[in-house]
Design a protein around this motif. Sequence first.
Motif, mmCIF file in Angstrom:
data_model
loop_
_atom_site.group_PDB
_atom_site.id
_atom_site.type_symbol
_atom_site.label_atom_id
_atom_site.label_comp_id
_atom_site.label_asym_id
_atom_site.label_seq_id
_atom_site.Cartn_x
_atom_site.Cartn_y
_atom_site.Cartn_z
ATOM 1 N N PHE B 37 0.833 -1.205 0.000
ATOM 2 C CA PHE B 37 0.000 0.000 0.000
ATOM 3 C C PHE B 37 0.864 1.251 0.000
ATOM 4 C CE2 PHE B 37 -3.889 -2.226 1.907
ATOM 5 C CZ PHE B 37 -4.509 -2.259 0.674
ATOM 6 N N THR B 38 1.914 1.234 0.848
ATOM 7 C CA THR B 38 2.773 2.409 0.939
ATOM 8 C C THR B 38 3.431 2.690 -0.395
ATOM 9 O OG1 THR B 38 3.201 1.835 3.218
ATOM 10 C CG2 THR B 38 4.699 3.404 2.196
ATOM 11 N N LEU B 39 3.904 1.629 -1.056
ATOM 12 C CA LEU B 39 4.573 1.842 -2.337
ATOM 13 C C LEU B 39 3.598 2.393 -3.366
ATOM 14 C CD1 LEU B 39 6.920 -1.262 -2.459
ATOM 15 C CD2 LEU B 39 7.484 1.110 -1.933
ATOM 16 N N ILE B 40 2.369 1.822 -3.386
ATOM 17 C CA ILE B 40 1.357 2.342 -4.319
ATOM 18 C C ILE B 40 1.080 3.815 -4.009
ATOM 19 C CG2 ILE B 40 -1.051 2.170 -5.042
ATOM 20 C CD1 ILE B 40 -0.877 -0.825 -4.515
ATOM 21 N N GLY B 41 0.937 4.106 -2.691
ATOM 22 C CA GLY B 41 0.661 5.482 -2.278
ATOM 23 C C GLY B 41 1.761 6.424 -2.714
ATOM 24 N N LEU B 42 3.007 5.996 -2.537
ATOM 25 C CA LEU B 42 4.135 6.848 -2.936
ATOM 26 C C LEU B 42 4.111 7.088 -4.437
ATOM 27 C CD1 LEU B 42 7.086 5.510 -0.787
ATOM 28 C CD2 LEU B 42 6.017 7.753 -0.677
ATOM 29 N N TYR B 43 3.762 6.037 -5.188
ATOM 30 C CA TYR B 43 3.721 6.167 -6.639
ATOM 31 C C TYR B 43 2.650 7.181 -7.044
ATOM 32 C CZ TYR B 43 3.177 5.008 -11.522
ATOM 33 O OH TYR B 43 3.086 5.087 -12.884
ATOM 34 N N VAL B 44 1.449 7.028 -6.444
ATOM 35 C CA VAL B 44 0.345 7.946 -6.752
ATOM 36 C C VAL B 44 0.749 9.375 -6.425
ATOM 37 C CG1 VAL B 44 -1.985 8.619 -6.061
ATOM 38 C CG2 VAL B 44 -1.466 6.232 -6.484
ATOM 39 N N LEU B 45 1.359 9.530 -5.257
ATOM 40 C CA LEU B 45 1.769 10.859 -4.808
ATOM 41 C C LEU B 45 2.748 11.470 -5.800
ATOM 42 C CD1 LEU B 45 0.869 12.219 -2.233
ATOM 43 C CD2 LEU B 45 3.022 11.624 -1.199
ATOM 44 N N TYR B 46 3.724 10.661 -6.208
ATOM 45 C CA TYR B 46 4.739 11.136 -7.151
ATOM 46 C C TYR B 46 4.074 11.528 -8.465
ATOM 47 C CZ TYR B 46 8.773 11.061 -10.229
ATOM 48 O OH TYR B 46 9.721 11.402 -11.140
ATOM 49 N N PHE B 47 3.163 10.667 -8.903
ATOM 50 C CA PHE B 47 2.481 10.845 -10.167
ATOM 51 C C PHE B 47 1.624 12.111 -10.154
ATOM 52 C CE2 PHE B 47 -0.737 9.616 -13.323
ATOM 53 C CZ PHE B 47 0.108 9.262 -14.350
ATOM 54 N N LEU B 48 1.045 12.442 -8.984
ATOM 55 C CA LEU B 48 0.168 13.614 -8.893
ATOM 56 C C LEU B 48 0.940 14.880 -8.574
ATOM 57 C CD1 LEU B 48 -2.931 12.367 -6.889
ATOM 58 C CD2 LEU B 48 -2.873 13.078 -9.258
ATOM 59 N N VAL B 49 1.831 14.791 -7.581
ATOM 60 C CA VAL B 49 2.404 16.013 -7.032
ATOM 61 C C VAL B 49 3.436 16.619 -7.968
ATOM 62 C CG1 VAL B 49 3.832 16.930 -5.177
ATOM 63 C CG2 VAL B 49 1.900 15.450 -4.651
ATOM 64 N N PRO B 51 4.006 16.586 -11.382
ATOM 65 C CA PRO B 51 3.517 17.399 -12.500
ATOM 66 C C PRO B 51 2.754 18.639 -12.037
ATOM 67 C CG PRO B 51 2.886 15.112 -12.775
ATOM 68 C CD PRO B 51 3.422 15.239 -11.405
ATOM 69 N N THR B 52 1.993 18.489 -10.934
ATOM 70 C CA THR B 52 1.218 19.624 -10.455
ATOM 71 C C THR B 52 2.132 20.759 -10.032
ATOM 72 O OG1 THR B 52 -0.360 18.032 -9.624
ATOM 73 C CG2 THR B 52 -0.641 20.289 -8.892
ATOM 74 N N VAL B 53 3.168 20.445 -9.256
ATOM 75 C CA VAL B 53 4.080 21.486 -8.789
ATOM 76 C C VAL B 53 4.787 22.122 -9.977
ATOM 77 C CG1 VAL B 53 6.195 21.894 -7.480
ATOM 78 C CG2 VAL B 53 4.376 20.513 -6.502
ATOM 79 N N GLN B 54 5.196 21.281 -10.922
ATOM 80 C CA GLN B 54 5.864 21.827 -12.103
ATOM 81 C C GLN B 54 4.944 22.771 -12.868
ATOM 82 O OE1 GLN B 54 7.298 18.499 -14.289
ATOM 83 N NE2 GLN B 54 9.336 18.655 -13.406
ATOM 84 N N TRP B 55 3.697 22.339 -13.021
ATOM 85 C CA TRP B 55 2.746 23.136 -13.789
ATOM 86 C C TRP B 55 2.401 24.436 -13.059
ATOM 87 C CZ3 TRP B 55 -2.361 24.573 -12.700
ATOM 88 C CH2 TRP B 55 -3.061 25.142 -13.781
ATOM 89 N N ALA B 56 2.086 24.293 -11.765
ATOM 90 C CA ALA B 56 1.533 25.439 -11.041
ATOM 91 C C ALA B 56 2.612 26.401 -10.557
ATOM 92 C CB ALA B 56 0.696 24.962 -9.868
ATOM 93 N N PHE B 57 3.822 25.923 -10.302
ATOM 94 C CA PHE B 57 4.830 26.819 -9.725
ATOM 95 C C PHE B 57 6.080 26.933 -10.582
ATOM 96 C CE2 PHE B 57 2.359 25.183 -6.142
ATOM 97 C CZ PHE B 57 1.860 26.377 -5.672
ATOM 98 N N LEU B 58 6.741 25.789 -10.855
ATOM 99 C CA LEU B 58 8.073 25.874 -11.468
ATOM 100 C C LEU B 58 8.033 26.441 -12.873
ATOM 101 C CD1 LEU B 58 9.589 22.541 -10.132
ATOM 102 C CD2 LEU B 58 9.701 24.840 -9.170
ATOM 103 N N ASN B 59 7.079 25.950 -13.698
ATOM 104 C CA ASN B 59 7.044 26.418 -15.077
ATOM 105 C C ASN B 59 6.013 27.514 -15.293
ATOM 106 O OD1 ASN B 59 8.922 24.492 -15.612
ATOM 107 N ND2 ASN B 59 7.438 22.987 -16.351
ATOM 108 N N ALA B 60 5.452 28.030 -14.223
ATOM 109 C CA ALA B 60 4.340 28.971 -14.375
ATOM 110 C C ALA B 60 4.849 30.375 -14.679
ATOM 111 C CB ALA B 60 3.505 28.984 -13.112
ATOM 112 N N ASP B 61 3.979 31.151 -15.322
ATOM 113 C CA ASP B 61 4.287 32.561 -15.576
ATOM 114 C C ASP B 61 3.466 33.409 -14.625
ATOM 115 O OD1 ASP B 61 5.861 32.121 -18.031
ATOM 116 O OD2 ASP B 61 3.945 31.281 -18.709
ATOM 117 N N TRP B 62 4.133 34.331 -13.969
ATOM 118 C CA TRP B 62 3.440 35.115 -12.950
ATOM 119 C C TRP B 62 3.275 36.574 -13.357
ATOM 120 C CZ3 TRP B 62 1.693 32.593 -8.566
ATOM 121 C CH2 TRP B 62 2.194 31.301 -8.379
#
Lengths: 396, 366
Positions: B37-49, B51-62
């Motif tokens: 379960f933990t490994l699946i959870g870590l995978y899901v977290l990685y998969f979600l977080v 790209p989201t951080v990259q999209w919303a913060f790192l590559n975002a234009d402000w």
Amino acid sequence: MSASPNTRPAGHKPPFWRDRAKRALIFQLLLVAAVAAFLLYIVGNVQDNLSSRGITTGFGFLSNTAGFGIVQSLIDYSSQSTYGRTFFVGLLNTLLVGGLGVLAATIIGFTVGIARLSPNWLLARLATAYIETFRNIPLLLQIFFWYFAVLRTLPSARESMAFGEAIFLNVRGLYLPQPLFESGFGLIPVTFLIAIIASIALVIWNKRRHEATGKRLPAYWISFVVIFGLPLLVLVATGVPVTWEMPELRGFNFRGGITVIPEFLALWLALSIYTASFIAEIVRSGIQAISHGQTEAAQALSLPRNLVLRLVVIPQALRVIIPPLTSQYLNLIKNSSLATAIGYPDLVSVFAGTTLNQTGQAIEVIAMTMAVYLTISLLVSMFMNWFNARVALVER
Amino acid sequence: MIHNQTIIKERPAPSSSVGAVAWLRANLFNGPINTIFTLIGLYVLYFLVVPTVQWAFLNADWIGTTRDDCSREGACWVFINARFTQFIYGLYPREEIWRANIVFAGFFTLIAWLAIPRLPFKRWVAVFALVGFPIVAYVLLHGGYFDLPRVSTHRWGGLMLTLLLATVGMVGALPIGIVLALGRRSDMPIVKSFCVVFIEFWRGVPLITVLFMASVMLPLFLPSEMNVDRLVRALIGLTLFQSAYMAEVIRGGLQAIPKGQEEAAAALGMTYWKRMGLIVLPQALKMMIPGIVNTFISLFKDTTLVMIIGLFDLLGIVQAALADSRWLGFSLEGYVFAAFMFWIFCFSMSRYSQYLERKLHTGHKR
């Protein structure tokens, strides 16, 4: 003491406004009169307004030709059909998305709710994050998100996302293979039905035998095997009388197979995900409501873990879970009316939307629409009362 | 006799039972199933977080003002920046926004005053919030008095309209809800059945049909010379709908008060209204606050439906901005912004209601 000023001479009656029963009667009569006056006022206004706008009342419009198309219909419908038929098309579409939404929301909700109680720290946190995110964002916004930001930005039919050459997803919707049943397939539902009846009989017989002799069979496992195995056996024996019609790209679009329109997908996803977050909380609080002493007592009787769950925890938790769960199901069905915002042809969108706009029969149309939802909630609350009476704790 | 040298000195616990490793073992990797379960959870977290951080913060234009300032690698928050005033105030005239700001400031001050337990004069502040403040807010927002130019209601919108709809719906529903709840518990059969029918009717139909009814049927119900503003029609629909839900919350609170309280009051010779107003309701209202906050949260989310009858609340104005030809293709940014705003409000309210529940139930909890 007899000189007390409050003592009234015998035979003297208090004035009627001091008599509780009479006061209640007068008050209620006044209320009825006020409500009746209000209704008369409204009816008078409605008649004036309708006659000045030249609208005739009545349900005659239901047999007129509708003249507009509907993108998804479970029954035969064309633009030559009547307005009355648009009502049933909309109603069935509402029930379709409601039914499938209830199913998906239950599965997701129970999974997330149990995950939230998991001893696994990460799993519990992920479940909490799911619940807190989705239940604090308006449903309409979630529907828009899935529809406009996800499904509307999918590639065109030519660049569809393919899953094993059978399932295709593109901006026009989801394309699934359609089973085509040949003659002889009729045997399979019949076997399925027989298997279910046999399983019920087995469970009842097993329970009686268990009470009488103390011996028992794993009846649930046996019925599981019978219900799914027997039809499968018949399916193989009859030579699998099913062929699959695959969706195929012809020109600019797919032909054949089952088409799931994006409006349905967006509404179904949003409804299931949103409602599941509430169901998860209900499941969690239901399980937590069972006091620890119950589990410990069951363990002290050396019941194995699965029996502790099945005989002690789940029956008691269900008593707490089912009433709010049904009201969530009801909410889901009522919320499916948001379909109108993205154009999924449900009851509100087709009937209280297009039909109302074309005919102008606002009162009849809105009344019929509301009557549908009222009937559904009345049926559900009747079920709730029956259920509550059945499972209520017998107290002295 | 104890020989000092025989006593074994205190030793630190083995590293496997304290600290981070032990915590990981106890909470994430105890047993094979949990590890999976933990490994699946870590995978899901990685998969979600990621790209989201990259999209919303790192590559975002402000920073910027137009579409050309967006690199399109990540989110373009320039869109939100450019439209921010509209998202908050709708089409309210720019030069009159100070009026809306005063109302906002007053609104949040009053809410904070009522929500923070330590501040004094709660009763007077509450009376002002329910009676004085709505008048002040109306005069300021609508204008037409004291040389303030009129701002017609169809220019109201954005977050301002969302908050207005939710608060007016709530404040209007409270007294109706109290009357309905008392009526439903009454022993007068006609009163009781009227209240039951009223409550069950509004609870049985979806809000959207109520809003349709308010916008399509209400004009038919009123004399033709009477023209009701669209916002007022939506408010009437919302208030009636909300009052039924409120009545059920209040009824729940009333049921929690032991019958002895009312009987004791009756024994002292109090009339019905005195028993209710002085004994039962003050005790019941306190128990109801969490339930009331919860219905307020759902009303707050439900106000988004007014966009279907043509009002521009926060979601409505975001949706309208997305259709602007200069800013096509920014729907994700728009929805994420709107979702974030709604989430902040709803989440803080639900936390507050949980806090109240803990605070009010200390006596019952074991």
